[in-house]
Design a protein around this motif. Structure first.
Motif, short mmCIF file in Angstrom:
data_model
loop_
_atom_site.label_atom_id
_atom_site.label_comp_id
_atom_site.label_asym_id
_atom_site.label_seq_id
_atom_site.Cartn_x
_atom_site.Cartn_y
_atom_site.Cartn_z
N ASP A 175 0.89 -1.25 0.09
CA ASP A 175 0.05 -0.01 -0.12
C ASP A 175 0.82 1.20 -0.07
O ASP A 175 0.52 2.11 -0.72
CB ASP A 175 -0.88 0.02 1.33
N ASP A 195 -5.06 2.43 -3.76
CA ASP A 195 -6.53 2.72 -3.78
C ASP A 195 -7.18 2.97 -4.93
O ASP A 195 -8.23 2.71 -5.19
CB ASP A 195 -6.72 3.60 -2.68
N ILE A 234 -8.82 2.41 2.93
CA ILE A 234 -7.45 3.02 2.87
C ILE A 234 -7.72 4.47 2.75
O ILE A 234 -6.72 5.25 3.35
CB ILE A 234 -6.67 2.56 1.41
#
Length: 844
Positions: free
Chosen positions: A670, A676, A705
């Motif tokens: 991430d 995202d 997120i």
């Protein structure tokens, strides 16, 4: 109404105070004074307020006189008593107070004719002649003393409360001596046996501190006594004994000015019922029962009033802007204001602006703060010279820290001084104790502006700045590598300091530190205000241009994204186009091309976006192995191509690109990839293809997120698309609720709000429980926002949707809307089935 009582005209216009006991039942002087103290407390009025109220009534009632009256156990004068109860608001019972006082005086006289007679005779002499003279060795009170009302009131209250020692501490030049001298003169009536003063020279230039024996000799001489024989050296005990014996029965005010430490002061404290006022640049925490009073600089209003009194009101009024600049430069320090004002007062041909110009142009601006042999930097030098060598180093390190509010934590100061955080903290606390630093919050320190100017003049060591930058780069890198709540809190608290450190590095030729810190801060600051990021990167880029360290194109790319965040898309495009030409590294050039494709996509130029994404992939194709930077570039390029294929209606191709982007995201994690964005666009594509279960799971991840990182627009987009998923699943009520929630989150974002309204409109159009008019109204709102924000893609989608809902009832308008939509979509080169994605500039 006024009542004649005895020889006094008593005005009872003041309303009585509810709950006040009054004079009834007071059988002696002490009881009467106690009732008067209670009366003042219930009135809620300070000594200063009482003095002002008396003046308004045409009566002279100094606060020092009131304080003295309330601290004694003797009968107050009749005129003083009447005036006091009136201004306390108990005027209607003034006669009763006066009667009680006369009854107590008469009773005392009858009980002991000798003692009572002496008391009445003394009182009569006092009324006729005023207070008798006392020994007064205080320096003269300065006529232009300004402000400090709160501090004076605290000192008067402390003396009234019977405090025996009041210790005033503060930085050099803050006005400690002027304050205690003013307070001493105001309190003179309290101390009939004398007001004594001695300068202990604890921090005097060119003078050694007075030994306790020397100080005792001066104090004893002021009351007409001598040191006993053999008081020198070890005979200090004899000197102390004599001093205590001489002061035991005296009511004295003793001012011990400019004390060096507690050891110098303790032998000088009198033993009687008097009060000692001590001033020092250090905090005298080792004196038992001493009440401390830390003196701060003057407020801006007080500083302006003081400077105006020094130079004259007419002169100040003629040049208010120059006066304000000098006052701000002096930062409320009375000595600086006094010396700069005196410099003007003794140079009538100088204008205020001329002095300001000299201060601004001087290589050492503190040199202009001098007059008559007195200098601001000289008093700072005395304090600095008394520090141990290590504390001197910490003092200079703190001054070199360039924070926006000039404050720093112990960790960075320790790094600058090449010591541990614990050692730096101890040294900083010692600096606080001697007023060479102040602790603005627990663990955060700064210096007065002029003190910092002085400290910076002591060193030009560039290593202090280098160590600061190294510390920040290392700490930020670790905080971003291992994020936790403490690291996030530190990054947030240091935001302005880190920006200031980057500016400082560029300004001082620390080019490597400037751009390294800029890069380290990049991911942190993309969450904050765009102008901060632009400012940071421009300083970092400036540093790189002046160095031979490389990396200019990388920083230029970051600066372009910062301009994009600030809404300056055309400037961002130009910056990226220049950076593409400057890159020598293939991966970096590919990344810049991929970033350029995203900027074009965000602006609706889908052809240019597709072209630059392909160019980025072509750059990477020639490499056998990719770094995380190259893998991230693949993600960005695949995402751009997948979105464009979806907009063109090529769903199968879009899915292929978006699956590839998702795969590379999983490789990087991430924090190193635009996860995202990929999740959202993959879910959008899957929803179109009918795979709504996987789409729902992906959107929940994206929503989580974006909520975590504070991307409100992105979170609302995920919620709106979840509504589309629920619509596809037949859950219209839930879909409509999600759509309305998304719209509510986007009230200040026209284009994203138009996209959310379109999804909500589709839900209402399909829901049998809703009416066509409801869907039409929502589509009209979306159209209005799209037109207002000049967003042709969303305008075309809204027109297309309205054409569908209006066709049964208004086919002419529907046809017109359909033709307009078709023209716009053809120009854009898209199919018109899908809204354009939200792209967060800092999320790459």
């Amino acid at each position: 109404m006024a009542i004649v009582y005895g020889l006094f005209l008593v005005d009872d216009g003041e309303v009585g105070i509810e709950g006040a006991a009054g004079p009834s039942g007071a059988e002696d002087a002490a009881a009467l004074v106690a009732r008067l103290r209670e009366l003042r407390e219930r009135s809620g009025r300070s000594y200063r307020e009482l003095e002002k109220r008396a003046r308004a009534r045409g009566t002279y009632l100094p606060r020092s006189t009131v304080a003295g009256m309330l601290s004694r156990s003797a009968l107050p004068r009749e005129d003083l008593l009447v005036a006091f109860v009136q201004v306390c608001g108990d005027g209607e019972r003034a006669g009763a107070w006066l009667a009680a006082r006369q009854w107590i005086a008469s009773r005392a006289s009858r009980a002991d004719p000798h003692d009572g007679g002496r008391e009445v005779a003394a009182e009569q002499r006092e009324q006729q002649e005023g207070p008798g003279p006392c020994l007064n060795h205080l320096p003269r009170d300065v006529a232009d003393f300004t402000g400090r009302d709160a501090e004076i009131d605290r000192m008067v209250a402390a003396v009234t409360d019977g405090v025996g020692v009041l210790a005033v501490d503060g930085m050099a030049g803050v006005g400690k001596t002027a304050l205690v001298v003013r307070a001493g003169h105001l309190l003179a009536e309290r101390f009939p046996d004398g007001l004594l003063y001695v300068d202990l020279h604890g921090h005097s230039e060119g003078k050694a501190p007075l030994a306790p024996t020397e100080a005792l000799e001066l104090l004893l001489g002021q009351i007409g006594a001598d040191l006993p024989p053999g008081s020198a050296g070890a005979g200090i005990r004899r000197a102390e004994a004599r001093w205590r014996a001489e002061t035991e029965a005296r009511q004295l005010l003793v001012v011990l000015d400019n004390a060096g430490d507690e050891a110098q002061v303790k032998p000088l404290l009198p033993s009687g019922g008097g009060t000692s006022l001590i001033t020092s640049r250090i905090r005298l925490s080792g004196i038992d029962a001493a009440r401390p009073l830390s003196l701060d600089v003057l407020s801006e209003r007080e500083a302006l009033a003081f400077f105006t009194r020094v130079i004259g009101a007419d002169r100040a009024a003629a040049e208010p802007e120059a006066v304000s600049r000098i006052v701000r430069f002096c930062a409320g320090l009375p000595l600086a204001l006094r010396l700069s004002g005196a410099r003007l007062a003794h140079r009538p041909v100088w204008s205020v602006s001329h002095l300001w110009e000299r201060m601004g142009s001087a290589g050492r601006p503190l040199s202009e703060l001098s007059s008559g042999g007195r200098r601001v930097d000289a008093v700072f030098q005395m304090s600095y010279a008394q520090l141990p060598a290590f504390d001197q180093l910490v003092f200079k390190a703190l001054a070199q820290h360039p924070g926006a509010d000039a404050d720093a934590d112990a960790a960075v100061v320790g790094a600058m001084a090449q010591t541990s955080q614990a050692n730096a903290e101890e040294a900083l606390q010692r600096l606080v104790d001697v007023h060479l630093a102040e602790e603005v919050f627990p663990g955060r320190y700064r210096q007065h502006d002029l003190l910092r100017e002085y400290a910076r003049s002591l060193t030009t060591n560039p290593k202090l700045i280098t160590r600061m930058l190294d510390h920040y780069v290392t700490t930020i890198t670790e905080a971003l590598k291992h994020p936790d709540p403490a690291a996030e809190a530190w990054l947030a608290s240091e935001h302005s300091n880190l920006l200031a450190a980057t500016r400082c590095a560029a300004a001082n030729g620390q080019t490597g530190g400037a751009w390294q810190l800029a890069v380290a801060l990049w991911r942190l600051l993309t969450r904050g205000p765009a102008h901060d990021v632009v400012d940071l990167l421009e300083h970092g880029l400036s540093g790189l241009r002046d160095s031979s360290e490389g990396g200019e194109a990388v920083l230029a790319t970051m600066l372009a994204v910062a301009h994009w965040s600030a809404g300056r898309r055309s400037l961002a495009r130009k910056q990226l186009e220049d950076a593409v030409q400057a890159h020598e590294d293939t991966e970096s050039r590919a990344r810049t091309l991929a970033m350029l494709s995203l900027v074009h996509l965000d602006g609706g130029d889908y052809g240019a976006a597709w072209e630059h994404a392909q160019l980025a992939m072509a750059e990477l194709a020639g490499l056998t192995e990719l770094s995380p930077l190259g893998v991230n570039t693949q993600t960005m390029s695949c995402l751009t191509q997948g979105v464009i294929q979806g907009l063109r209606g090529n769903d199968a191709s879009a899915l292929e690109f978006l699956r590839a982007a998702h795969h590379t995201c999983e490789q990087l994690g991430d924090r190193l990839s635009p996860t995202d964005h990929v999740l959202t666009e993959l879910a959008r594509c899957l929803t179109t293809l009918g795979d709504v279960d996987e789409a729902a799971a992906l959107l929940q991840q994206a929503r989580s997120i974006r909520k975590r990182i504070g991307d409100r627009i992105g979170e609302a987009e995920a919620i709106a698309l979840l509504g589309a998923v629920r619509r596809a699943q037949g859950h219209y009520a839930e879909a409509a609720a999600l759509g309305r929630s998304a719209v509510d989150m986007l009230t200040d974002q026209p284009r994203p709000a138009a996209c959310a309204l379109l999804e909500l409109g589709h839900t209402l159009a399909e829901d049998d429980a809703a009416t066509a008019d409801e869907a039409t109204e929502v589509y009209r709102q979306a159209l209005h926002l799209a037109v207002t924000a000049q967003q042709p893609h969303e305008e075309a989608l809204a027109l297309q949707a309205l054409a569908t809902t209006l066709a049964p009832t208004d086919p002419h308008t529907a046809q017109r809307y359909r033709e307009r939509a078709t023209g716009i979509l053809a120009q854009l080169g898209v199919s018109g089935r899908m809204t354009r994605p939200h792209l967060r500039p800092g999320g790459w």
